[in-house]
Design a protein around this motif. Structure first.
Motif, PDB file in Angstrom:
ATOM      1  N   ASP A  51       2.423  -5.281   5.542  1.00  0.00           N
ATOM      2  CA  ASP A  51       1.758  -4.306   6.403  1.00  0.00           C
ATOM      3  C   ASP A  51       2.364  -2.913   6.282  1.00  0.00           C
ATOM      4  N   HIS A  52       3.192  -2.699   5.259  1.00  0.00           N
ATOM      5  CA  HIS A  52       3.739  -1.351   5.023  1.00  0.00           C
ATOM      6  C   HIS A  52       2.581  -0.369   4.836  1.00  0.00           C
ATOM      7  N   ARG A  53       2.687   0.819   5.423  1.00  0.00           N
ATOM      8  CA  ARG A  53       1.544   1.724   5.447  1.00  0.00           C
ATOM      9  C   ARG A  53       1.151   2.235   4.072  1.00  0.00           C
ATOM     10  N   HIS A  54       2.039   2.129   3.074  1.00  0.00           N
ATOM     11  CA  HIS A  54       1.685   2.577   1.724  1.00  0.00           C
ATOM     12  C   HIS A  54       1.426   1.403   0.767  1.00  0.00           C
ATOM     13  N   TRP A  55       1.423   0.186   1.299  1.00  0.00           N
ATOM     14  CA  TRP A  55       1.313  -0.992   0.429  1.00  0.00           C
ATOM     15  C   TRP A  55       0.009  -0.991  -0.355  1.00  0.00           C
ATOM     16  N   ILE A  56      -1.114  -0.761   0.330  1.00  0.00           N
ATOM     17  CA  ILE A  56      -2.418  -0.814  -0.335  1.00  0.00           C
ATOM     18  C   ILE A  56      -2.547   0.285  -1.381  1.00  0.00           C
ATOM     19  N   THR A  57      -2.028   1.481  -1.066  1.00  0.00           N
ATOM     20  CA  THR A  57      -2.109   2.591  -2.019  1.00  0.00           C
ATOM     21  C   THR A  57      -1.427   2.234  -3.324  1.00  0.00           C
ATOM     22  N   LEU A  58      -0.232   1.660  -3.225  1.00  0.00           N
ATOM     23  CA  LEU A  58       0.493   1.323  -4.446  1.00  0.00           C
ATOM     24  C   LEU A  58      -0.156   0.128  -5.150  1.00  0.00           C
ATOM     25  N   TRP A  59      -0.640  -0.842  -4.379  1.00  0.00           N
ATOM     26  CA  TRP A  59      -1.318  -1.999  -4.973  1.00  0.00           C
ATOM     27  C   TRP A  59      -2.527  -1.547  -5.786  1.00  0.00           C
ATOM     28  N   LEU A  60      -3.321  -0.633  -5.225  1.00  0.00           N
ATOM     29  CA  LEU A  60      -4.514  -0.137  -5.917  1.00  0.00           C
ATOM     30  C   LEU A  60      -4.136   0.597  -7.195  1.00  0.00           C
ATOM     31  N   SER A  61      -3.038   1.345  -7.156  1.00  0.00           N
ATOM     32  CA  SER A  61      -2.606   2.081  -8.343  1.00  0.00           C
ATOM     33  C   SER A  61      -2.278   1.114  -9.483  1.00  0.00           C
ATOM     34  N   LEU A  62      -1.618   0.021  -9.164  1.00  0.00           N
ATOM     35  CA  LEU A  62      -1.299  -0.977 -10.187  1.00  0.00           C
ATOM     36  C   LEU A  62      -2.546  -1.740 -10.619  1.00  0.00           C
ATOM     37  N   LEU A 122      14.819   6.068  -7.754  1.00  0.00           N
ATOM     38  CA  LEU A 122      14.036   4.926  -7.280  1.00  0.00           C
ATOM     39  C   LEU A 122      14.873   3.654  -7.200  1.00  0.00           C
ATOM     40  N   THR A 123      15.829   3.515  -8.110  1.00  0.00           N
ATOM     41  CA  THR A 123      16.625   2.280  -8.161  1.00  0.00           C
ATOM     42  C   THR A 123      17.820   2.311  -7.223  1.00  0.00           C
ATOM     43  N   THR A 124      18.136   3.494  -6.663  1.00  0.00           N
ATOM     44  CA  THR A 124      19.331   3.590  -5.822  1.00  0.00           C
ATOM     45  C   THR A 124      19.009   3.583  -4.331  1.00  0.00           C
ATOM     46  N   VAL A 125      17.786   3.959  -3.957  1.00  0.00           N
ATOM     47  CA  VAL A 125      17.454   4.000  -2.532  1.00  0.00           C
ATOM     48  C   VAL A 125      16.776   2.697  -2.120  1.00  0.00           C
ATOM     49  N   GLN A 126      16.748   2.464  -0.824  1.00  0.00           N
ATOM     50  CA  GLN A 126      16.073   1.278  -0.311  1.00  0.00           C
ATOM     51  C   GLN A 126      14.558   1.408  -0.496  1.00  0.00           C
ATOM     52  N   PRO A 127      13.857   0.315  -0.788  1.00  0.00           N
ATOM     53  CA  PRO A 127      12.399   0.381  -0.975  1.00  0.00           C
ATOM     54  C   PRO A 127      11.670   0.944   0.243  1.00  0.00           C
ATOM     55  N   GLU A 128      12.256   0.770   1.432  1.00  0.00           N
ATOM     56  CA  GLU A 128      11.598   1.265   2.649  1.00  0.00           C
ATOM     57  C   GLU A 128      11.746   2.772   2.822  1.00  0.00           C
ATOM     58  N   HIS A 129      12.512   3.423   1.933  1.00  0.00           N
ATOM     59  CA  HIS A 129      12.678   4.869   2.050  1.00  0.00           C
ATOM     60  C   HIS A 129      11.289   5.518   2.101  1.00  0.00           C
ATOM     61  N   PRO A 130      11.015   6.376   3.080  1.00  0.00           N
ATOM     62  CA  PRO A 130       9.656   6.895   3.254  1.00  0.00           C
ATOM     63  C   PRO A 130       9.160   7.767   2.110  1.00  0.00           C
ATOM     64  N   TRP A 131      10.039   8.121   1.182  1.00  0.00           N
ATOM     65  CA  TRP A 131       9.660   8.971   0.064  1.00  0.00           C
ATOM     66  C   TRP A 131       9.422   8.162  -1.224  1.00  0.00           C
ATOM     67  N   TRP A 132       9.751   6.875  -1.183  1.00  0.00           N
ATOM     68  CA  TRP A 132       9.753   6.060  -2.406  1.00  0.00           C
ATOM     69  C   TRP A 132       8.389   6.070  -3.091  1.00  0.00           C
ATOM     70  N   THR A 133       7.328   5.798  -2.351  1.00  0.00           N
ATOM     71  CA  THR A 133       6.005   5.694  -2.991  1.00  0.00           C
ATOM     72  C   THR A 133       5.519   7.044  -3.516  1.00  0.00           C
ATOM     73  N   ALA A 134       5.865   8.143  -2.824  1.00  0.00           N
ATOM     74  CA  ALA A 134       5.436   9.465  -3.293  1.00  0.00           C
ATOM     75  C   ALA A 134       6.077   9.798  -4.639  1.00  0.00           C
ATOM     76  N   ILE A 135       7.365   9.475  -4.774  1.00  0.00           N
ATOM     77  CA  ILE A 135       8.054   9.737  -6.041  1.00  0.00           C
ATOM     78  C   ILE A 135       7.508   8.827  -7.137  1.00  0.00           C
ATOM     79  N   TRP A 136       7.283   7.557  -6.793  1.00  0.00           N
ATOM     80  CA  TRP A 136       6.752   6.618  -7.785  1.00  0.00           C
ATOM     81  C   TRP A 136       5.388   7.078  -8.271  1.00  0.00           C
ATOM     82  N   GLN A 137       4.520   7.511  -7.355  1.00  0.00           N
ATOM     83  CA  GLN A 137       3.186   7.984  -7.738  1.00  0.00           C
ATOM     84  C   GLN A 137       3.284   9.217  -8.641  1.00  0.00           C
TER      85      GLN A 137
END
Length: 316
Positions: A88-99, A47-62
């Motif tokens: 407007d990132h397509r996973h922004w709301i999902t991660l916001w709700l999780s927090l 998570l700390t080595t890839v760019q935040p925009e990596h399309p897999w970032w939120t799936a791994i974080w979840q």
């Protein structure tokens, strides 16, 4: 093997997102994170080595959050991600709700949520989900509430998320004048057969049970609903509880009972009308017809009981 796992994560950070092998790895690794501690540690480093925009970032974080929901480092990673990627990132709301679900008093989350709602196009269908996340044992945030009302005002009322957003806000402040106005406009404009229509209508009527316009909707709603609709008797029961004894509702129900004798929930509409003491001769005939067509089922005992009582009363 740890060395192979590390290579896989390294490849996942650099491989082509469209690669078939990369997609297989994407589907496999979240499962291993939950089961293998070493994989979880590799995932944290990833998570700390890839760019935040990596399309897999939120799936791994979840996946990591599922394993360790109270991990402060993961929470900080999520907060940094929200602050880094576009709103407007397509996973922004999902991660916001999780927090938010774990820390609804976080002022930073409240502020970013307000910014997201304020900047979202009215046609967006996900942002209303943010409105219902304020726990009911905490005072509602007035700015978030205000942003929600603005979203309702500016959104197309045919947006399928509109009634859900309205109900979230109404739960926070039942009877709010602007919400009442918007809700009344919505039920006037939208088809009564829309899935949430009856829920919005019921909420409005509960706050103003003497409103003649709101009370007039019951018969119209039942007239529009197809006879075979599985929810017809439940809708009738809802309107009957609100306006018991309404003659229009009663006449509609008797007509429905005649034409829907084989309906699976027929008894749910029969019982309230039977309790009025009117239409007894017709209702007895319909009950007998129902038993002939449906000799088995959950309402058989109730109908036999009714007929036995009626026969006893007639004999006396």
């Amino acid at each position: 093997m740890p060395e192979v796992d590390a290579i896989a994560w390294e490849w996942a950070s650099r491989g082509s997102y469209e690669s078939g092998s990369w997609l297989k790895l994407k589907n496999f690794m979240p499962r291993t994170i939950r089961a293998i501690p070493e994989q979880a540690e590799l995932a944290r480093n990833w998570l700390t080595t890839v760019q935040p925009e990596h399309p897999w970032w939120t799936a791994i974080w979840q996946s990591l959050r599922h394993r360790s929901p109270s991990d402060e480092n993961l929470i900080r990673h999520g907060q940094r991600w929200l602050a880094t990627v576009p709103l407007d990132h397509r996973h922004w709301i999902t991660l916001w709700l999780s927090l938010w679900n774990n820390n609804s008093n976080d002022t930073g989350l409240i502020k970013s949520g307000q910014e997201r709602l304020a900047g979202d196009p009215p046609e967006h269908e996900s942002s209303p989900n943010m409105l219902g996340q304020q726990p009911h044992n905490n005072p509602r945030d007035p700015q978030l509430f205000s942003s929600g009302i603005s979203w309702l005002v500016n959104s197309d009322q045919t947006n399928k998320s509109w009634p859900n957003a309205w109900r979230c806000l109404w739960t926070e402040e039942p009877g709010h004048p602007e919400l009442a106005r918007l809700g009344s406009q919505w039920i006037d404009k939208i088809s009564m057969l829309q899935g949430s229509w009856a829920l919005v209508w019921q909420a409005l009527l509960a706050a103003n049970p003497q409103d003649e316009n709101l009370n007039s909707y019951g018969p119209r709603y039942l007239q529009e609903m197809p006879i075979a609709n599985v929810s017809w008797p439940h809708a009738f029961a809802l309107f009957w509880r609100t306006t018991p004894g309404n003659p229009q509702l009663e006449d509609l129900c008797v007509l429905w009972l005649k034409h829907a004798v084989d309906h699976p929930h027929w008894i749910a509409a029969f019982d309230p009308v039977w309790q009025t003491g009117r239409h007894r001769e017709l209702l007895v005939a319909l009950a007998q017809r129902r038993l002939q067509q449906q000799p088995e089922g959950k309402d058989v005992d109730r109908l036999n009981e009714i007929l036995a009582e009626e026969m006893g009363a007639s004999a006396a």
